[in-house]
Motif scaffolding. Sequence first.
Motif, PDB file in Angstrom:
ATOM      1  N   TYR A 204      -3.123  13.135  27.496  1.00 26.99           N
ATOM      2  CA  TYR A 204      -2.702  12.860  26.110  1.00 26.99           C
ATOM      3  C   TYR A 204      -1.704  11.842  25.826  1.00 26.99           C
ATOM      4  O   TYR A 204      -1.837  11.080  25.104  1.00 26.99           O
ATOM      5  N   MET A 205      -0.781  12.350  26.388  1.00 26.06           N
ATOM      6  CA  MET A 205       0.433  11.349  26.386  1.00 26.06           C
ATOM      7  C   MET A 205       0.588  10.097  26.920  1.00 26.06           C
ATOM      8  O   MET A 205       0.858   9.058  26.423  1.00 26.06           O
ATOM      9  N   GLU A 206      -0.410   9.825  27.995  1.00 27.80           N
ATOM     10  CA  GLU A 206      -0.573   8.514  28.688  1.00 27.80           C
ATOM     11  C   GLU A 206      -1.391   7.831  27.479  1.00 27.80           C
ATOM     12  O   GLU A 206      -1.374   6.565  27.456  1.00 27.80           O
ATOM     13  N   LYS A 207      -2.389   8.409  26.904  1.00 25.20           N
ATOM     14  CA  LYS A 207      -3.260   7.506  25.913  1.00 25.20           C
ATOM     15  C   LYS A 207      -2.549   7.512  24.530  1.00 25.20           C
ATOM     16  O   LYS A 207      -2.871   6.257  23.907  1.00 25.20           O
ATOM     17  N   LEU A 208      -1.606   8.292  24.247  1.00 22.27           N
ATOM     18  CA  LEU A 208      -1.028   8.237  22.883  1.00 22.27           C
ATOM     19  C   LEU A 208       0.222   7.914  22.861  1.00 22.27           C
ATOM     20  O   LEU A 208       1.169   7.969  21.861  1.00 22.27           O
ATOM     21  N   GLY A 209       0.886   7.344  24.085  1.00 24.77           N
ATOM     22  CA  GLY A 209       2.424   7.136  24.176  1.00 24.77           C
ATOM     23  C   GLY A 209       3.005   6.312  23.227  1.00 24.77           C
ATOM     24  O   GLY A 209       4.116   6.218  22.799  1.00 24.77           O
ATOM     25  N   MET A 210       2.149   5.337  22.847  1.00 26.32           N
ATOM     26  CA  MET A 210       2.721   4.185  21.699  1.00 26.32           C
ATOM     27  C   MET A 210       2.986   4.925  20.425  1.00 26.32           C
ATOM     28  O   MET A 210       3.759   4.223  19.853  1.00 26.32           O
ATOM     29  N   TRP A 211       2.591   5.895  20.143  1.00 23.89           N
ATOM     30  CA  TRP A 211       2.852   6.652  18.913  1.00 23.89           C
ATOM     31  C   TRP A 211       4.166   7.328  19.113  1.00 23.89           C
ATOM     32  O   TRP A 211       4.736   7.662  17.947  1.00 23.89           O
ATOM     33  N   PHE A 212       4.784   7.547  20.181  1.00 20.53           N
ATOM     34  CA  PHE A 212       6.042   8.022  20.447  1.00 20.53           C
ATOM     35  C   PHE A 212       6.921   7.393  21.239  1.00 20.53           C
ATOM     36  O   PHE A 212       7.979   7.989  22.072  1.00 20.53           O
ATOM     37  N   GLU A 213       6.947   5.984  21.077  1.00 26.40           N
ATOM     38  CA  GLU A 213       7.847   5.138  21.645  1.00 26.40           C
ATOM     39  C   GLU A 213       9.373   5.250  21.401  1.00 26.40           C
ATOM     40  O   GLU A 213      10.362   4.950  22.374  1.00 26.40           O
ATOM     41  N   ASP A 214       9.548   6.040  20.362  1.00 26.22           N
ATOM     42  CA  ASP A 214      10.769   6.255  19.911  1.00 26.22           C
ATOM     43  C   ASP A 214      11.859   7.312  20.737  1.00 26.22           C
ATOM     44  O   ASP A 214      12.827   7.381  20.724  1.00 26.22           O
ATOM     45  N   GLY A 215      10.820   8.063  21.534  1.00 26.05           N
ATOM     46  CA  GLY A 215      11.526   9.008  22.361  1.00 26.05           C
ATOM     47  C   GLY A 215      11.930  10.053  21.669  1.00 26.05           C
ATOM     48  O   GLY A 215      12.555  11.000  22.508  1.00 26.05           O
ATOM     49  N   GLN A 216      11.947  10.308  20.186  1.00 20.00           N
ATOM     50  CA  GLN A 216      12.267  11.419  19.568  1.00 20.00           C
ATOM     51  C   GLN A 216      11.389  12.650  19.775  1.00 20.00           C
ATOM     52  O   GLN A 216      10.040  12.417  19.603  1.00 20.00           O
ATOM     53  N   TRP A 217      11.792  13.832  19.611  1.00 19.36           N
ATOM     54  CA  TRP A 217      10.796  14.996  19.746  1.00 19.36           C
ATOM     55  C   TRP A 217      10.173  15.075  18.322  1.00 19.36           C
ATOM     56  O   TRP A 217      10.759  14.900  17.491  1.00 19.36           O
ATOM     57  N   SER A 218       9.034  15.400  18.333  1.00 24.65           N
ATOM     58  CA  SER A 218       8.193  15.536  17.107  1.00 24.65           C
ATOM     59  C   SER A 218       7.481  16.673  17.096  1.00 24.65           C
ATOM     60  O   SER A 218       6.894  17.189  18.121  1.00 24.65           O
ATOM     61  N   VAL A 219       7.273  17.473  15.987  1.00 24.18           N
ATOM     62  CA  VAL A 219       6.222  18.701  15.865  1.00 24.18           C
ATOM     63  C   VAL A 219       4.975  18.089  16.035  1.00 24.18           C
ATOM     64  O   VAL A 219       4.471  18.973  16.475  1.00 24.18           O
ATOM     65  N   ALA A 220       4.587  16.850  16.164  1.00 22.01           N
ATOM     66  CA  ALA A 220       3.268  16.451  16.642  1.00 22.01           C
ATOM     67  C   ALA A 220       3.023  16.879  18.022  1.00 22.01           C
ATOM     68  O   ALA A 220       2.015  17.223  18.492  1.00 22.01           O
ATOM     69  N   LEU A 221       4.202  16.616  18.955  1.00 24.05           N
ATOM     70  CA  LEU A 221       4.198  16.906  20.197  1.00 24.05           C
ATOM     71  C   LEU A 221       3.950  18.481  20.335  1.00 24.05           C
ATOM     72  O   LEU A 221       3.150  18.868  21.509  1.00 24.05           O
ATOM     73  N   GLU A 222       4.567  19.414  19.765  1.00 23.26           N
ATOM     74  CA  GLU A 222       4.246  20.816  19.621  1.00 23.26           C
ATOM     75  C   GLU A 222       2.766  21.335  19.400  1.00 23.26           C
ATOM     76  O   GLU A 222       2.168  21.900  20.017  1.00 23.26           O
ATOM     77  N   ASN A 223       2.369  20.431  18.169  1.00 21.69           N
ATOM     78  CA  ASN A 223       0.970  20.836  17.553  1.00 21.69           C
ATOM     79  C   ASN A 223      -0.008  20.432  18.689  1.00 21.69           C
ATOM     80  O   ASN A 223      -1.359  20.884  18.844  1.00 21.69           O
ATOM     81  N   LEU A 224       0.194  19.267  19.473  1.00 21.33           N
ATOM     82  CA  LEU A 224      -0.680  18.755  20.462  1.00 21.33           C
ATOM     83  C   LEU A 224      -1.074  19.987  21.436  1.00 21.33           C
ATOM     84  O   LEU A 224      -2.198  20.094  21.957  1.00 21.33           O
ATOM     85  N   GLN A 225      -0.081  20.525  22.008  1.00 24.53           N
ATOM     86  CA  GLN A 225      -0.046  21.775  22.829  1.00 24.53           C
ATOM     87  C   GLN A 225      -0.973  22.688  22.403  1.00 24.53           C
ATOM     88  O   GLN A 225      -1.818  23.431  22.986  1.00 24.53           O
ATOM     89  N   ALA A 226      -0.620  23.041  21.395  1.00 21.10           N
ATOM     90  CA  ALA A 226      -1.431  24.214  20.381  1.00 21.10           C
ATOM     91  C   ALA A 226      -2.957  23.926  20.413  1.00 21.10           C
ATOM     92  O   ALA A 226      -3.816  24.669  20.350  1.00 21.10           O
ATOM     93  N   ARG A 227      -3.299  22.562  20.098  1.00 21.80           N
ATOM     94  CA  ARG A 227      -4.428  22.300  19.943  1.00 21.80           C
ATOM     95  C   ARG A 227      -5.321  22.019  21.222  1.00 21.80           C
ATOM     96  O   ARG A 227      -6.344  22.274  21.341  1.00 21.80           O
ATOM     97  N   ILE A 228      -4.484  21.865  22.386  1.00 20.55           N
ATOM     98  CA  ILE A 228      -5.125  21.765  23.819  1.00 20.55           C
ATOM     99  C   ILE A 228      -5.405  23.265  24.057  1.00 20.55           C
ATOM    100  O   ILE A 228      -6.490  23.475  24.559  1.00 20.55           O
ATOM    101  N   ARG A 229      -4.646  24.119  23.786  1.00 17.42           N
ATOM    102  CA  ARG A 229      -4.960  25.609  23.823  1.00 17.42           C
ATOM    103  C   ARG A 229      -6.097  26.011  23.160  1.00 17.42           C
ATOM    104  O   ARG A 229      -7.056  26.822  23.379  1.00 17.42           O
ATOM    105  N   GLY A 230      -6.289  25.722  21.937  1.00 13.34           N
ATOM    106  CA  GLY A 230      -7.341  26.104  20.982  1.00 13.34           C
ATOM    107  C   GLY A 230      -8.715  25.337  21.503  1.00 13.34           C
ATOM    108  O   GLY A 230      -9.711  26.019  21.591  1.00 13.34           O
ATOM    109  N   ALA A 231      -8.782  24.261  22.159  1.00  6.73           N
ATOM    110  CA  ALA A 231      -9.796  23.539  22.658  1.00  6.73           C
ATOM    111  C   ALA A 231     -10.273  24.474  23.783  1.00  6.73           C
ATOM    112  O   ALA A 231     -11.573  24.749  24.095  1.00  6.73           O
ATOM    113  N   ILE A 232      -9.406  24.924  24.802  1.00  8.73           N
ATOM    114  CA  ILE A 232      -9.661  25.740  25.941  1.00  8.73           C
ATOM    115  C   ILE A 232     -10.210  26.870  25.477  1.00  8.73           C
ATOM    116  O   ILE A 232     -11.424  27.445  26.195  1.00  8.73           O
ATOM    117  N   LEU A 233      -9.776  27.773  24.685  1.00  7.31           N
ATOM    118  CA  LEU A 233     -10.473  28.860  24.027  1.00  7.31           C
ATOM    119  C   LEU A 233     -11.950  28.742  23.574  1.00  7.31           C
ATOM    120  O   LEU A 233     -12.490  29.533  23.685  1.00  7.31           O
TER     121      LEU A 233
END
Length: 279
Positions: free
Chosen positions: A99-128
Motif C-alpha cells: 500500500y505504501m509503495e502505491k500511496l507514498g506520494m501522500w506521505f512524502e513529508d515523512g511525518q507519522w499520521s493517524v492515516a497510517l494507523e488506520n490503514l493497518q486496521a483496514r487491512i486487517r478488516g479486509a482479511i477478516l
Amino acid sequence: MILEPNRPIEQVHDLIISKIRNYFEGCHMSRAVVGLSGGIDSALVFPLACEALGVENVHGILMPSQYSTSHSIKDAEDLCRNLGASYDIVPIGDIYAGYMEKLGMWFEDGQWSVALENLQARIRGAILMTYSNRNSALVLNTSNKSELFMGYGTLYGDLSGAMMVIADLYKLQVYELARYINREREIIPESTLTKAPSAELRPDQKDTDSLPPYDVLDPILHALHEEGRSADEVIAAGADKDIVAKIVRLKGASAFKIMQIPPVLTVGDKPIVPPYKCI
C-alpha cells in the motif's frame, strides 16, 4: 464500577452467551471469526464466542505488523491453545508495504499520521471479511464502550463486524469479565490481563498516549452517559476539569463513527446506540 442494572458478573456472562447464540440462530449461521491481537478485548470475545458456539465453530486470525510485539503474538497463540481453538497467522507487513509503495506520494513529508494507523486496521478488516466470505463465518467485533465513546477505532477496519460483542462494556468491566472467564483455569493469559493496553499501530504505542487512564476515564464516561450528569456536575463531584473537557470533546467528535457501527449486544439499560441498533 456497577453494570446497569446492577447485574452480577456471572449474569452478564450468561446474557452475552445467550445473545450470541440467539443472534447466530436468527442469522442461520453457526461459525464465527475473530481477529486476535494479544490484547484484552479480543482475548475476551474469543472465549465468549467459543462457549456460545462451540470451539470447533470459532476461528482466530492473528495479523501481526512490524509494530506488533512478540509477547502479544505469543499471548494470542496461548489463548487459542488454552481453548483448543483453530487459528491462522497472516502477517500484514508486506501488504502494508505494498500500500505504501502505491500511496507514498501522500506521505512524502515523512511525518507519522493517524492515516497510517488506520490503514493497518483496514487491512486487517479486509482479511477478516475475506475469511468470513470464504467460510460463511460472521466476524465478531471486539471494540469496547470506552474506546467507542472516545473515537478510538477505525471505520471499515476494527469497527467492522456482524455484531459488537462487548460494546456495552467499559474497559474496566472488560477486565472484570475476563477475570471471571479465568475463574477455574487460565484461559486468557495472565500477561494479557496485566500488560498496558495498546493498539500497537506505531512504535511503543500505549492507549494512555491519547486517552486518560481507564480508571479515570470510565467513571467519568459512566457519570456522563449512564447517570446523565452534566460536565459541570462531574467536575463539581471532583473530576479534573481539563480531563472532563477532553472527554466531552472526544465523545462529541466520535458521534459520526457510532452512527455507523454494527449492532451492539447490550447488557445494560443505556447502550451507546439507539434501541434499533441493539441486540
